[in-house]
Scaffold this active site. Structure first.
Site, mmCIF file in Angstrom:
data_model
loop_
_atom_site.group_PDB
_atom_site.id
_atom_site.type_symbol
_atom_site.label_atom_id
_atom_site.label_comp_id
_atom_site.label_asym_id
_atom_site.label_seq_id
_atom_site.Cartn_x
_atom_site.Cartn_y
_atom_site.Cartn_z
ATOM 1 N N THR A 172 66.138 -16.521 -42.466
ATOM 2 C CA THR A 172 64.806 -16.278 -41.977
ATOM 3 C C THR A 172 63.609 -16.560 -43.268
ATOM 4 O OG1 THR A 172 62.894 -15.348 -41.913
ATOM 5 C CG2 THR A 172 64.772 -14.042 -42.679
ATOM 6 N N ARG A 173 62.901 -17.544 -42.866
ATOM 7 C CA ARG A 173 61.933 -17.461 -44.501
ATOM 8 C C ARG A 173 60.339 -17.388 -43.256
ATOM 9 N NH1 ARG A 173 60.113 -22.734 -40.415
ATOM 10 N NH2 ARG A 173 57.947 -22.633 -41.069
ATOM 11 N N HIS A 177 59.348 -9.600 -37.544
ATOM 12 C CA HIS A 177 57.946 -8.241 -36.862
ATOM 13 C C HIS A 177 59.378 -7.940 -35.538
ATOM 14 C CE1 HIS A 177 55.092 -10.577 -38.801
ATOM 15 N NE2 HIS A 177 55.931 -11.624 -37.782
ATOM 16 N N HIS A 180 62.059 -9.966 -34.732
ATOM 17 C CA HIS A 180 63.603 -10.203 -35.170
ATOM 18 C C HIS A 180 64.154 -8.754 -35.799
ATOM 19 C CE1 HIS A 180 60.137 -12.753 -36.657
ATOM 20 N NE2 HIS A 180 61.452 -13.520 -36.810
ATOM 21 N N ARG A 271 66.884 -19.601 -30.972
ATOM 22 C CA ARG A 271 66.178 -20.791 -30.141
ATOM 23 C C ARG A 271 66.198 -22.060 -30.869
ATOM 24 N NH1 ARG A 271 61.718 -21.587 -26.539
ATOM 25 N NH2 ARG A 271 59.968 -20.870 -27.951
ATOM 26 N N ALA A 455 44.616 -43.044 -61.320
ATOM 27 C CA ALA A 455 46.179 -42.973 -60.668
ATOM 28 C C ALA A 455 46.588 -43.565 -60.173
ATOM 29 C CB ALA A 455 46.114 -41.436 -60.086
#
Length: 557
Positions: A172-173, A177, A180, A271, A455
């Site tokens: 997981t990232r 909840h 999960h 999924r 730049a």
């Protein structure tokens, strides 16, 4: 002759860590061109070993120029401490669009992973990596560079092998909840195993919740998992410093291979695993087909030696008062985007969606567009109007925004922070590096920094972006595209006149190059009026969700 040193950015530091600890096996280094091409087109190394994702070391042109004839380069922490030696086997220029098409299945820059890929430095250096420090020092550096929950492969594998149960890895990232939790509890029930909660803490999506905040949320949910007969928890929380690529099915397959290396026997695939979302034409918002990741991982599961748990999506069932598979009907959900919006706006999070401990942690820490650090980086030729646009923009933002706004003008920086630097390529690179560093610190603490500097080099602009994004800030590049003829006509400081007379050397646009940005977030310039320019900037910043919805204040009565 001393080997060249290269300072790793955060993504590269994560990759090196997982290479050195064998989490990226079968890889033992960064890919050379032959292996890179094989991985892109066949998902295998030339020896036939499965390798779904290319792990490469991208470096600026400036660094690559110093590697001619070199056999090694030292890979260093941000403070310059060498960590490993790269035995160079190849220095090459990849076709990043071809890489995007092969790995991501698209070259659409609206795909977050593709966007990050196309902003990488243009040269890849391949070769085997060898550690330069002993295990004790490596452990100390891990404690400074990664969260305390990180457990390296050898230690975690030994810890898990002592459990004598199937080990189910969950990647997981995001904060977890109730849906999960329900999904992972089902995995424990189906396998009679032990859960490895293995969240990534490397860089991923810009609007992801900060890893340290997520880890606090993970710790808070451990109480929802069962304990064994000896009253020991059936869950292990162990962070992994993996930099997400957001490559959908191919990345899901890679994640399964990595978890097998860590000692997992089972792997949960969701999924839309590693899907960046945000596709404008798909009704579900995903870039990849639903469950495509599950299909690909299952195809190679036997070769990897891991069992795939391909579960459906879960949602809250009011009838049953708990989370159940969405396919059964009668469920409701909230998207991550909607949760972030509610957190940012201070709106209520339904009790059915998430444990109260998690909601409290997220509320206390989530900034959202109103509070996330932001660097607006203006680049263009001398006398293009950068400082004028930056000054007006700063005042407009101060009028409609409650975050502190700091203006970092290139000429002022030259007089203070970069005093003593000349106008060689190296000195110009260093000047932008310093501006980027200061801006990144402002962004880290939620402020807005507006920089106005020539730049001229793409490498320097890329490095500035990297510095800001490493600190969790958003980087918004503005190309002020005023033509050279108009810049010469304006010439408020007489720079062009002096250069034409031979009195001034190394003036960008005359006898020093300007590399036109190819991936700027917006291009502004003549014949726009200040009002038109501000409207365009505000609209683009709002569309990118970098500032709350607002109009620029009236510039003139």
């Amino acid at each position: 002759m001393e080997p060249a040193k290269y300072i790793l950015n955060h993504r590269q530091r994560c990759d090196l860590e997982l290479l050195l600890t064998h989490a990226f096996a079968p890889l033992n280094g960064f890919l050379d061109r032959i292996e890179y091409e094989s991985v892109l087109h066949h998902m295998r190394l030339t020896n036939g070993a499965l390798c779904p994702m290319p792990v490469t070391l991208d470096v600026p042109e400036e660094t690559a120029a110093h590697l001619t004839g070199a056999s090694t380069i030292l890979l260093c922490k941000q403070d310059g401490t060498p960590l490993a030696r790269l035995l160079i086997s190849d220095v090459y220029r990849p076709d990043l669009l071809a890489e995007a098409a092969a790995v991501y299945g698209t070259t659409d820059s609206r795909h977050a992973g593709v966007q990050l890929l196309l902003r990488r430095s243009p040269i890849y250096v391949g070769g085997r990596v060898e550690p330069l420090i002993n295990d004790t020092l490596a452990g100390i550096y891990r404690m400074t560079d990664f969260p305390v929950e990180y457990i390296p492969l050898s230690s975690l594998k030994m810890q898990l092998s002592s459990i004598s149960l199937p080990v189910v890895a969950f990647h997981t990232r995001n904060p977890m909840h109730f849906a999960h939790i329900a999904l992972t509890l089902r995995a424990l029930q189906d396998t009679a195993g032990h859960l490895l909660l293995h969240p990534t803490v490397g860089p991923a999506m810009l609007d992801d919740v900060d890893p340290y905040v997520r880890l606090a949320a993970y710790r808070a949910i451990l109480q929802y998992y069962p304990r064994d007969a000896n009253d020991k928890p059936r869950v292990t929380l162990a962070a992994v410093p993996l930099a997400m690529r957001m490559a959908g099915p191919r990345e899901a397959l890679w994640h399964a291979l990595i978890r097998k290396n860590f000692g997992a026997s089972h792997f949960i695939v969701g999924r839309a695993h590693a899907d960046p979302g945000g596709h404008p034409s798909n009704p579900n918002g995903f870039f990849y087909e639903p469950f495509a990741a599950q299909d690909l991982v299952q195809k190679y599961a036997a070769e990897i030696g891991i069992s795939v748990l391909a579960y459906p999506e879960y949602g809250h069932s009011e009838l049953e008062g708990k989370c159940t598979p969405v396919e059964l009907g009668g469920t409701k959900q909230l998207s991550g985007t909607e949760i972030r919006r509610r957190l940012a706006e201070g709106e209520q999070i339904p009790e059915w969606f998430s444990p109260p401990e998690v909601v409290q942690i997220l509320r206390s820490a989530y900034r959202g567009p109103k509070g996330r650090g932001l660097v607006i980086f203006l680049t263009g030729l001398p006398a293009a109007g950068k400082s004028t646009i930056a000054g007006i923009l700063a005042n407009c933002l101060r009028a409609v925004n409650d975050r502190p706004v700091t203006l970092l003008d290139g000429d002022i920086i030259r007089n203070f922070l970069s005093k003593g630097l000349g106008y060689t390529r190296e000195d110009r690179m260093e000047n932008i590096r310093r501006i980027g560093f200061v801006a990144s610190l402002i962004a880290r603490h939620g402020g807005i920094a507006i920089t106005a500097a020539i730049a001229p080099y793409a490498d320097a602009r890329r490095e500035a972006r990297c510095l800001v994004e490493q600190q969790g800030g958003a980087f918004f590049e503005v190309y002020v595209s005023t033509p050279l003829e108009e810049c010469e006509r304006r010439d408020p400081k007489g720079l062009y006149r002096a250069a034409r007379r031979g009195e001034l050397k190394h003036l960008t646009g005359i006898d020093d190059p300007y590399e036109i940005p190819t991936n700027a977030d917006i291009e502004v310039g003549l014949p726009s009026s200040p009002e038109e320019t501000m409207r365009a900037l505000f609209q683009c910043l709002y569309q990118r969700k970098l500032i709350p919805a607002s109009k620029p204040p009236r510039l003139f009565a």
